[in-house]
Design an enzyme around this catalytic site. Structure first.
Site, PDB file in Angstrom:
ATOM      1  N   GLY A 184     -14.924  -2.140 -11.306  1.00 56.18           N
ATOM      2  CA  GLY A 184     -14.871  -3.545 -11.742  1.00 56.18           C
ATOM      3  C   GLY A 184     -13.839  -4.373 -11.007  1.00 56.18           C
ATOM      4  O   GLY A 184     -14.106  -5.519 -10.617  1.00 56.18           O
TER       5      GLY A 184
ATOM      6  N   GLU B 226     -23.055   4.943 -10.520  1.00 51.43           N
ATOM      7  CA  GLU B 226     -22.946   6.311 -11.025  1.00 51.43           C
ATOM      8  C   GLU B 226     -24.260   6.767 -11.660  1.00 51.43           C
ATOM      9  O   GLU B 226     -24.665   7.912 -11.491  1.00 51.43           O
ATOM     10  CB  GLU B 226     -21.783   6.403 -12.022  1.00 51.43           C
TER      11      GLU B 226
ATOM     12  N   ARG C  88      -3.430   3.267 -18.990  1.00 50.13           N
ATOM     13  CA  ARG C  88      -2.794   4.559 -18.663  1.00 50.13           C
ATOM     14  C   ARG C  88      -1.684   4.354 -17.640  1.00 50.13           C
ATOM     15  O   ARG C  88      -1.842   3.564 -16.699  1.00 50.13           O
ATOM     16  CB  ARG C  88      -3.821   5.533 -18.081  1.00 50.13           C
TER      17      ARG C  88
ATOM     18  N   ASN D 173     -24.695   9.046 -20.975  1.00 56.47           N
ATOM     19  CA  ASN D 173     -23.247   9.241 -20.937  1.00 56.47           C
ATOM     20  C   ASN D 173     -22.775   9.152 -22.382  1.00 56.47           C
ATOM     21  O   ASN D 173     -22.651   8.071 -22.944  1.00 56.47           O
ATOM     22  CB  ASN D 173     -22.623   8.136 -20.082  1.00 56.47           C
TER      23      ASN D 173
ATOM     24  N   HIS E  85     -13.999  10.931 -11.699  1.00 55.83           N
ATOM     25  CA  HIS E  85     -14.741   9.859 -11.017  1.00 55.83           C
ATOM     26  C   HIS E  85     -15.475  10.396  -9.792  1.00 55.83           C
ATOM     27  O   HIS E  85     -15.794   9.643  -8.872  1.00 55.83           O
ATOM     28  CB  HIS E  85     -13.807   8.729 -10.513  1.00 55.83           C
TER      29      HIS E  85
ATOM     30  N   ARG F 205     -24.044  12.832 -17.874  1.00 57.52           N
ATOM     31  CA  ARG F 205     -22.722  12.770 -17.263  1.00 57.52           C
ATOM     32  C   ARG F 205     -21.783  13.658 -18.098  1.00 57.52           C
ATOM     33  O   ARG F 205     -21.591  13.424 -19.288  1.00 57.52           O
ATOM     34  CB  ARG F 205     -22.209  11.339 -17.286  1.00 57.52           C
TER      35      ARG F 205
ATOM     36  N   ASN G  28     -11.300   0.323 -15.465  1.00 53.73           N
ATOM     37  CA  ASN G  28     -10.283   0.573 -16.491  1.00 53.73           C
ATOM     38  C   ASN G  28      -9.545   1.862 -16.165  1.00 53.73           C
ATOM     39  O   ASN G  28      -8.341   1.952 -16.309  1.00 53.73           O
ATOM     40  CB  ASN G  28     -10.927   0.641 -17.880  1.00 53.73           C
TER      41      ASN G  28
HETATM   42  P1  ADP Z   1     -14.763   0.877 -16.665  1.00 49.65           P
HETATM   43  O1  ADP Z   1     -13.766   1.751 -15.975  1.00 49.65           O
HETATM   44  O2  ADP Z   1     -14.529   0.761 -18.139  1.00 49.65           O
HETATM   45  O3  ADP Z   1     -16.207   1.124 -16.259  1.00 49.65           O
HETATM   46  P2  ADP Z   1     -15.023  -1.511 -15.021  1.00 49.65           P
HETATM   47  O4  ADP Z   1     -15.324  -0.749 -13.780  1.00 49.65           O
HETATM   48  O5  ADP Z   1     -16.090  -2.353 -15.613  1.00 49.65           O
HETATM   49  O6  ADP Z   1     -14.404  -0.598 -16.157  1.00 49.65           O
HETATM   50  O7  ADP Z   1     -13.763  -2.453 -14.690  1.00 49.65           O
HETATM   51  C1  ADP Z   1     -13.175  -3.239 -15.674  1.00 49.65           C
HETATM   52  C2  ADP Z   1     -12.073  -4.064 -14.994  1.00 49.65           C
HETATM   53  O8  ADP Z   1     -12.666  -4.881 -13.975  1.00 49.65           O
HETATM   54  C3  ADP Z   1     -11.339  -4.991 -15.969  1.00 49.65           C
HETATM   55  O9  ADP Z   1      -9.942  -4.935 -15.729  1.00 49.65           O
HETATM   56  C4  ADP Z   1     -11.875  -6.356 -15.551  1.00 49.65           C
HETATM   57  O10 ADP Z   1     -10.947  -7.388 -15.801  1.00 49.65           O
HETATM   58  C5  ADP Z   1     -12.060  -6.152 -14.057  1.00 49.65           C
HETATM   59  N1  ADP Z   1     -12.882  -7.217 -13.475  1.00 49.65           N
HETATM   60  C6  ADP Z   1     -14.185  -7.491 -13.679  1.00 49.65           C
HETATM   61  N2  ADP Z   1     -14.552  -8.617 -13.022  1.00 49.65           N
HETATM   62  C7  ADP Z   1     -13.443  -9.078 -12.400  1.00 49.65           C
HETATM   63  C8  ADP Z   1     -13.149 -10.219 -11.566  1.00 49.65           C
HETATM   64  N3  ADP Z   1     -14.090 -11.106 -11.250  1.00 49.65           N
HETATM   65  N4  ADP Z   1     -11.893 -10.369 -11.096  1.00 49.65           N
HETATM   66  C9  ADP Z   1     -10.930  -9.490 -11.416  1.00 49.65           C
HETATM   67  N5  ADP Z   1     -11.135  -8.385 -12.192  1.00 49.65           N
HETATM   68  C10 ADP Z   1     -12.371  -8.187 -12.684  1.00 49.65           C
END
Ligand code: ADP
Length: 395
Positions: A322, A378, A232, A9, A173, A84, A202
């Protein structure tokens, strides 16, 4: 083909990689090179024992960064590379073997993803020069949503903007929505179920999936449409741009910057785009953090309710990403807004989910929609699509 697939990626200043083995019980080697283009690029990876290693690379380009990645693969050599690619326009409806013609077509789509497709192409050029004999496959974020019907993908704009300039909703996505909806089918024993999937990281988006096909999704021409995200804005009044230009004298670049990088959870809270920090601040009574989480959840629920119109039948909702995988609070606040779906959250199950594990979090009452937490994979999906295209059995 028993050798692993290298999934790449490639961004403008980073390359994320995963060496995905043929069976799930073998270790996956993952990592990234970051700060490419600066004088202190760095490789950070996880080895087969699960230990993290780092290595300073200095001022390197994409080819040297990939060579460093190869050196960290403990002697494993991939049998194919899966890339990707963010935007495949209308041409790419599935994973595609990369040749010069495909590279040219991805280049032509760059106007629709100016930040992403050129960087993805750098990754393709580097891997093709390093591995001229290996098959390389492009897996597009947009491809899964190419099954949207016109009523879902057309904007109510003059037809010529669509016909001559490709202005329509594409969605992103796709690899994640495809991955978790397929898992929901398998886990529920409902091949071809009707799922609302919420990828909350994110970047955030929802999708309506029926019989394994995406029928609608919240992102559009760009990944800015739809839900509130980390930085965003998601949906705003389309009149906002003209208003900001006329009344505040803002340039298009400034508007773009604010909506993409200074809005969302960060803009609403005035604090951070990180959901963990927001939850901690809200617990201490921070008004901005509380509001940011409320708007975030309300907009997810509203989007799921809207997308339910695309489904002949609703079998359940899947949370991933996340936040979707790890925040019981967000899941509860979203489900609380959807009583008319008949969904019932089982609070203990919701609180007891374990990072990286699939979990069912509804009360398991018959004839009610199911609630799943399903970790997205992914990289695994890109490797599977690469193998499938090359005539091999996916893992
Ligand atoms: P990306 O889109 O960059 O791949 P991720 O899927 O890793 O991002 O998601 C990141 C988000 O997930 C951040 O806002 C982070 O705070 C949130 N996150 C990760 N673990 C937790 C948790 N235990 N509780 C709440 N939010 C979480």
């Amino acid at each position: 083909m028993n050798d692993p697939v290298l999934v790449i990626n490639c961004g403008s200043s980073s390359i994320k990689y995963a060496l995905v083995p043929t069976t799930a019980n073998q270790p996956r080697l993952t990592g990234l090179v970051e700060r490419l283009g600066s004088s202190d690029a760095r490789l950070k990876g996880v080895d087969s024992r699960g230990d993290v290693f780092t290595s300073d690379l200095g001022d390197v380009g994409h080819v040297q960064a990939l060579k460093a990645i190869l050196e960290g693969l403990e002697g494993h050599r991939p049998s194919a590379v899966g890339h990707r690619i963010v935007h495949g326009g209308e041409r790419f409806t599935r994973a595609t073997l990369i040749d010069d013609d495909v590279v040219a077509a991805i280049e032509q789509t760059s106007a629709l993803a100016p930040l992403h497709n050129p960087a993805n192409l750098q990754g393709i050029a580097a891997t093709r020069s390093l591995f001229p004999a290996l098959p390389q496959v492009a897996v597009f974020d947009t491809a899964f949503h190419q099954s949207l019907p016109p009523r879902a993908y057309r904007y109510a704009l003059p037809e010529s903007l669509y016909r001559d300039h490709g202005i329509r909703r594409y969605g992103f996505h796709g690899t994640s929505h495809a991955c978790v909806s397929a898992r929901a089918d398998a886990l529920s024993g409902l091949p071809g179920g009707g799922w609302l999937t919420a990828h909350l990281g994110n970047g955030c988006s929802t999708a309506a999936v029926w019989e394994g096909r995406s029928l609608d999704t919240s992102m559009g021409l760009t990944p800015l449409e739809g839900l509130v995200m980390g930085t965003r804005s998601g949906d705003v009044d389309p009149g906002l741009h003209a208003h900001l230009a006329r009344h505040l004298g803002w340039s298009l670049e400034r508007i773009d910057e604010v909506l993409n990088r200074e809005s969302g959870l960060l803009g609403l809270s005035g604090l951070t785009n990180d959901m963990r920090e927001l939850e901690a601040a809200a617990d201490k009574g921070h008004a901005g953090a509380t509001l940011a989480i409320e708007v975030f959840c309300y907009r997810i629920a509203k989007s799921l309710a809207a997308l339910s119109c695309a489904l002949p039948r609703l079998d359940g909702i899947v949370f991933t990403g996340g936040i979707g995988e790890n925040s019981p609070r967000v899941r509860r606040q979203v489900v609380d807004l959807l009583p008319h779906f008949g969904v019932e959250l089982e609070h203990n199950a919701n609180l007891a989910t374990v990072r990286g594990r699939e979990a069912r979090i509804d009360t398991q009452t018959p004839n009610r929609p199911v609630l799943w937490v399903i970790p997205t994979d992914e990289e695994g999906r890109i490797a599977d699509e690469t193998r499938k295209l090359l005539g091999d059995t996916p893992r």
